[in-house]
Motif scaffolding. Structure first.
Motif, mmCIF file in Angstrom:
data_model
loop_
_atom_site.group_PDB
_atom_site.id
_atom_site.type_symbol
_atom_site.label_atom_id
_atom_site.label_comp_id
_atom_site.label_asym_id
_atom_site.label_seq_id
_atom_site.Cartn_x
_atom_site.Cartn_y
_atom_site.Cartn_z
ATOM 1 N N GLN A 136 0.828 -1.200 0.000
ATOM 2 C CA GLN A 136 0.000 0.000 0.000
ATOM 3 C C GLN A 136 0.864 1.253 0.000
ATOM 4 O OE1 GLN A 136 -2.799 0.260 3.228
ATOM 5 N NE2 GLN A 136 -3.598 2.227 2.586
ATOM 6 N N SER A 137 1.919 1.245 0.814
ATOM 7 C CA SER A 137 2.827 2.395 0.883
ATOM 8 C C SER A 137 3.596 2.559 -0.427
ATOM 9 C CB SER A 137 3.806 2.227 2.044
ATOM 10 O OG SER A 137 3.124 2.158 3.280
ATOM 11 N N VAL A 138 4.049 1.434 -0.979
ATOM 12 C CA VAL A 138 4.820 1.481 -2.225
ATOM 13 C C VAL A 138 3.978 2.070 -3.355
ATOM 14 C CG1 VAL A 138 5.951 0.081 -3.995
ATOM 15 C CG2 VAL A 138 6.322 -0.437 -1.569
ATOM 16 N N PHE A 139 2.754 1.584 -3.512
ATOM 17 C CA PHE A 139 1.904 2.058 -4.611
ATOM 18 C C PHE A 139 1.396 3.476 -4.369
ATOM 19 C CE2 PHE A 139 1.368 -2.578 -5.534
ATOM 20 C CZ PHE A 139 1.967 -2.536 -6.778
ATOM 21 N N LEU A 140 1.278 3.861 -3.100
ATOM 22 C CA LEU A 140 0.922 5.249 -2.810
ATOM 23 C C LEU A 140 1.999 6.188 -3.347
ATOM 24 C CD1 LEU A 140 -0.714 7.489 -1.410
ATOM 25 C CD2 LEU A 140 0.549 6.964 0.685
ATOM 26 N N ILE A 141 3.261 5.840 -3.119
ATOM 27 C CA ILE A 141 4.374 6.664 -3.597
ATOM 28 C C ILE A 141 4.389 6.703 -5.128
ATOM 29 C CG2 ILE A 141 6.894 6.840 -3.692
ATOM 30 C CD1 ILE A 141 6.905 5.472 -0.902
ATOM 31 N N VAL A 142 4.280 5.524 -5.734
ATOM 32 C CA VAL A 142 4.303 5.445 -7.197
ATOM 33 C C VAL A 142 3.149 6.244 -7.800
ATOM 34 C CG1 VAL A 142 4.011 3.881 -9.155
ATOM 35 C CG2 VAL A 142 5.508 3.231 -7.257
ATOM 36 N N GLY A 143 1.976 6.156 -7.174
ATOM 37 C CA GLY A 143 0.806 6.846 -7.702
ATOM 38 C C GLY A 143 0.836 8.347 -7.525
ATOM 39 N N MET A 144 1.531 8.842 -6.478
ATOM 40 C CA MET A 144 1.579 10.281 -6.230
ATOM 41 C C MET A 144 2.683 10.976 -7.009
ATOM 42 S SD MET A 144 -0.917 11.225 -4.385
ATOM 43 C CE MET A 144 -0.372 12.898 -4.006
ATOM 44 N N MET A 145 3.704 10.241 -7.410
ATOM 45 C CA MET A 145 4.817 10.860 -8.128
ATOM 46 C C MET A 145 4.380 11.614 -9.396
ATOM 47 S SD MET A 145 8.053 8.254 -7.782
ATOM 48 C CE MET A 145 9.075 8.277 -6.297
ATOM 49 N N PRO A 146 3.444 11.088 -10.177
ATOM 50 C CA PRO A 146 3.030 11.829 -11.378
ATOM 51 C C PRO A 146 2.432 13.198 -11.081
ATOM 52 C CG PRO A 146 2.354 9.534 -11.540
ATOM 53 C CD PRO A 146 2.869 9.732 -10.151
ATOM 54 N N PHE A 147 1.897 13.412 -9.872
ATOM 55 C CA PHE A 147 1.359 14.729 -9.540
ATOM 56 C C PHE A 147 2.457 15.784 -9.553
ATOM 57 C CE2 PHE A 147 -2.662 13.036 -7.700
ATOM 58 C CZ PHE A 147 -3.516 13.914 -8.349
ATOM 59 N N ALA A 148 3.620 15.426 -8.996
ATOM 60 C CA ALA A 148 4.735 16.380 -8.994
ATOM 61 C C ALA A 148 5.141 16.731 -10.420
ATOM 62 C CB ALA A 148 5.925 15.790 -8.231
ATOM 63 N N VAL A 149 5.160 15.713 -11.295
ATOM 64 C CA VAL A 149 5.491 15.949 -12.705
ATOM 65 C C VAL A 149 4.422 16.824 -13.358
ATOM 66 C CG1 VAL A 149 5.907 14.858 -14.944
ATOM 67 C CG2 VAL A 149 6.715 13.749 -12.840
ATOM 68 N N ALA A 150 3.144 16.524 -13.080
ATOM 69 C CA ALA A 150 2.044 17.278 -13.685
ATOM 70 C C ALA A 150 2.062 18.735 -13.246
ATOM 71 C CB ALA A 150 0.711 16.630 -13.306
ATOM 72 N N LEU A 151 2.355 18.982 -11.980
ATOM 73 C CA LEU A 151 2.417 20.363 -11.499
ATOM 74 C C LEU A 151 3.587 21.119 -12.126
ATOM 75 C CD1 LEU A 151 1.551 19.781 -7.730
ATOM 76 C CD2 LEU A 151 0.159 20.991 -9.414
ATOM 77 N N GLU A 152 4.680 20.392 -12.383
ATOM 78 C CA GLU A 152 5.821 21.009 -13.083
ATOM 79 C C GLU A 152 5.426 21.340 -14.523
ATOM 80 O OE1 GLU A 152 8.907 21.827 -12.334
ATOM 81 O OE2 GLU A 152 9.514 20.783 -10.508
ATOM 82 N N GLU A 153 4.807 20.385 -15.208
ATOM 83 C CA GLU A 153 4.471 20.546 -16.621
ATOM 84 C C GLU A 153 3.457 21.675 -16.839
ATOM 85 O OE1 GLU A 153 5.521 18.820 -19.415
ATOM 86 O OE2 GLU A 153 7.067 17.863 -18.204
ATOM 87 N N THR A 154 2.549 21.857 -15.882
ATOM 88 C CA THR A 154 1.479 22.856 -16.038
ATOM 89 C C THR A 154 1.820 24.184 -15.371
ATOM 90 O OG1 THR A 154 0.378 22.000 -14.050
ATOM 91 C CG2 THR A 154 -0.289 21.058 -16.172
ATOM 92 N N GLN A 155 3.075 24.351 -14.940
ATOM 93 C CA GLN A 155 3.538 25.579 -14.287
ATOM 94 C C GLN A 155 2.872 25.815 -12.924
ATOM 95 O OE1 GLN A 155 6.099 27.455 -15.801
ATOM 96 N NE2 GLN A 155 6.039 25.616 -17.075
ATOM 97 N N GLY A 156 2.299 24.760 -12.356
ATOM 98 C CA GLY A 156 1.636 24.906 -11.067
ATOM 99 C C GLY A 156 2.605 25.226 -9.945
ATOM 100 N N ILE A 157 3.744 24.554 -9.950
ATOM 101 C CA ILE A 157 4.742 24.809 -8.908
ATOM 102 C C ILE A 157 5.302 26.222 -9.059
ATOM 103 C CG2 ILE A 157 7.053 24.146 -8.109
ATOM 104 C CD1 ILE A 157 6.291 21.253 -8.627
ATOM 105 N N GLU A 158 5.503 26.635 -10.314
ATOM 106 C CA GLU A 158 6.008 27.986 -10.559
ATOM 107 C C GLU A 158 5.042 29.031 -9.986
ATOM 108 O OE1 GLU A 158 9.002 30.350 -11.751
ATOM 109 O OE2 GLU A 158 8.977 28.232 -12.331
#
Length: 608
Positions: A467-489
């Motif tokens: 459960q912990s492993v897949f939680l990490i794997v599943g949340m990682m794309p959010f960081a990428v998506a926020l980078e790609e959409t300038q959300g973090i910026e």
């Protein structure tokens, strides 16, 4: 706001709400989001699935196996016994040794695992010293959380911020880079708990009324089992003869829980552990627990042609050489949560029967068959000692809280303890030296554990908290998506606009507050995944070293002291400590402020 960023933020908000509701499970939510993001065209499929190839995900899975090896060989248990021996009758000495032991051991294994191991030790010592366990359970959970601040591999958030550094071509943290701050926080917390643990006392509570060393008889009294046990002999003409337990289904049809079967074999009496395939013979003596006191025992014995025999002692305590009991708590990460005994197939899976349930410190009267398991529920199980021993290695679903004085703690692979220590030392040495990557070092440690029979492959797979492993794997794309959409910026720009010309100390304080706030409602792992890129981008805008900022995120992610749901570690001690939600707020809030002050002052000095 661009539409794609709006979609990402809405999806993230939905995930946070579902995390809070805990329906469906967090890993299911995260994996669902991982699927939705590439379907909507926010990120590519390769970006969505990149987490499965991340070395830190492999490292986290391997560390679960290492921790299980340490548990199965009794290494952690021996530390607990050392603690009990050296504490003497001094509660302050016990508290200091407890927090130091958990802080150090937890630096190389799961904090949830180490707290689970120490709960029965602490209960035993508290009973011996006649103090309320609540005075020690909160320090135990605090030390478990702080253990995540001690080394690079102590908790997933540390490895996540390390990965964030390496993704921007910065050198990652060394194995002991976290240790200076971890030791400071552990010291502050130990002094704080010495001063405040008296606030957690419960005068006249259920725990304080118990004897120093609980026996089988004490379990019977606590769960009100005195009038539920019977011995019934099967007549040769009984309808049960020649039929299997699956066929007769005594629990569902008759409200009868079969604990054991007395059977004569070669002139000697044996106690059989009943399973679905067990066949009933004439002259067998059934040891039964009357699940529902309202059931008509007389009618049952007449219908089934059974003869009632005298019962020696109380309940089945006279059969203690064959039949044991134990209290186990349902883990927050357990697959049992939300299920009934029948749904979970508890008897078939574990070879044990559940005969009692305590919830919120009170025993539930009447049948427990239809009760749905909740995190922190305390179950009284009965069955062969061997099966009860095996529960000690199944911390993913529940943890053994207390065992009666009739049992001796036995680790399944105790004879291999020296090899477990050797495997651990080799792993740490490889990580510190940098000869191989951390993931490879952990895998080498796992292989050594397997080669020396500290753990087998089946147990190794079961020990990984998927459960912990897949939680990490599943949340990682959010960081990428926020980078790609300038959300973090945009988030960093807004943050810098609010802070104005504030210096690094103020920014560290704000990062700490934001991270701890998020970790109150979602897991600290998910929080670190979202906050690490923000910390990195702030450092880029200020043109300063990113290390103090990402270190702040890591420390704050582990400082989940303020609510019982902020971390599985906190949830585990609710039942044994008899805590209320307000206890965590009362103890955790001042402690969080102290850690915040320490971070603001020391992190720029140590990591600047």
């Amino acid at each position: 706001m661009p539409w794609d960023l709006a979609v990402v933020l809405i999806l993230l908000l939905v995930c946070v709400v579902l995390f809070i509701l805990d329906r469906p499970r967090m890993d299911v939510v995260a994996l669902s989001a991982m699927i939705v993001l590439p379907v909507l065209g926010i990120i590519s499929v390769d970006q969505a699935l990149a987490g499965f190839a991340d070395p830190n995900v492999i490292l986290i899975a391997a560390l679960f196996v290492i921790g299980e090896g340490i548990t199965r060989t009794g290494v952690a248990l021996e530390v607990g016994r050392w603690l009990a021996r050296n504490a003497g009758s001094s509660e302050p000495r016990l508290l200091v040794l407890l927090m130091l032991s958990v802080g150090i051991l937890g630096s190389v294994m799961s904090s949830t695992g180490i707290v689970a191991i120490f709960i029965p030790v602490v209960l035993s010592v508290a009973n011996r010293m006649q103090i309320h366990p609540g005075r020690l359970m909160m320090p135990l959970s605090v030390a478990g959380l702080i253990s995540g601040m001690m080394t690079l591999v102590a908790t997933p958030p540390n490895m996540i911020v390390d990965s964030a550094l390496e993704s921007r071509d910065f050198e990652g943290f060394s194995f002991f880079a976290f240790t200076p701050m971890g030791l400071v926080v552990l010291g502050i917390s130990t002094v704080y708990m010495l001063a405040t643990n008296r606030w957690l006392d419960r005068p006249g509570s259920v725990s304080q009324k118990r004897s120093r060393r609980r026996s089988l008889k004490a379990f019977v009294e606590d769960y009100r089992l005195q009038n539920r046990a019977f011995r019934l002999q099967v007549a040769s003409e009984s309808a049960l003869v020649g039929r299997t337990l699956r066929e007769i289904d005594l629990r569902q049809r008759n409200g009868v829980n079969l604990i054991g079967i007395e059977r004569m074999s070669n002139g000697q009496k044996r106690i059989l552990n009943p399973i679905a395939q067990t066949e009933i013979f004439a002259d067998d003596v059934l040891l039964i627990d009357l699940v529902d006191p309202e059931n008509d025992l007389q009618r049952f014995t007449e219908d089934m042609q059974l003869e009632r025999l005298p019962l020696k002692g109380v309940y089945f305590t006279h059969q203690s050489q064959y039949v044991g009991m134990g209290e186990v708590a349902v883990s927050p990460e357990s697959n049992l949560v939300g299920k009934t005994l029948v749904d979970a197939k508890f008897r078939n899976e574990h070879g044990l029967s559940v005969i009692g349930l305590r919830r919120g410190g009170e025993a539930i009267t009447g049948p427990v068959t239809d009760e749905h398991f909740r995190p922190g529920d305390i179950l009284l199980v009965i069955g062969p000692w061997k099966q009860i021993h095996q529960l000690q290695s199944q911390q993913l679903d529940f943890i053994v809280l207390s065992l009666p004085i009739e049992i001796e703690d036995v680790a399944p692979a105790r004879s291999q303890a020296r090899f477990a220590i050797l495997s651990l030392v080799v792993m740490v040495a490889l990580m510190v030296s940098g000869v191989v990557s951390n993931a490879i070092a952990a895998l080498i440690g796992c292989m050594l554990m397997g080669a020396t029979r500290c753990i087998d492959i089946e147990i190794a797979y079961k020990s990984i908290r998927w459960q912990s492993v897949f939680l990490i794997v599943g949340m990682m794309p959010f960081a990428v998506a926020l980078e790609e959409t300038q959300g973090i910026e945009m988030a960093v720009g807004l943050l810098m606009e609010v802070l104005g010309g504030a210096g690094p100390h103020a920014i560290i304080a704000v990062l700490f507050v934001l991270t701890t706030s998020f970790s109150l409602v979602i897991s600290n792992t998910a929080t670190a995944i979202l906050m690490a890129p923000v910390a990195m981008r702030i450092a880029e805008q200020l043109d300063v070293s990113p290390y103090p900022f990402v270190m702040t995120v890591a420390i704050a992610a582990s400082a989940a002291f303020m609510t019982p749901v902020a971390s599985p570690v906190n949830t585990l001690v609710i039942g044994p400590g008899e805590y209320r939600f307000s206890d965590y707020v009362k103890i955790g809030t001042p402690l969080t402020l102290l850690v915040l002050i320490a971070c603001v002052i020391l992190i720029p000095l140590i990591y600047g």
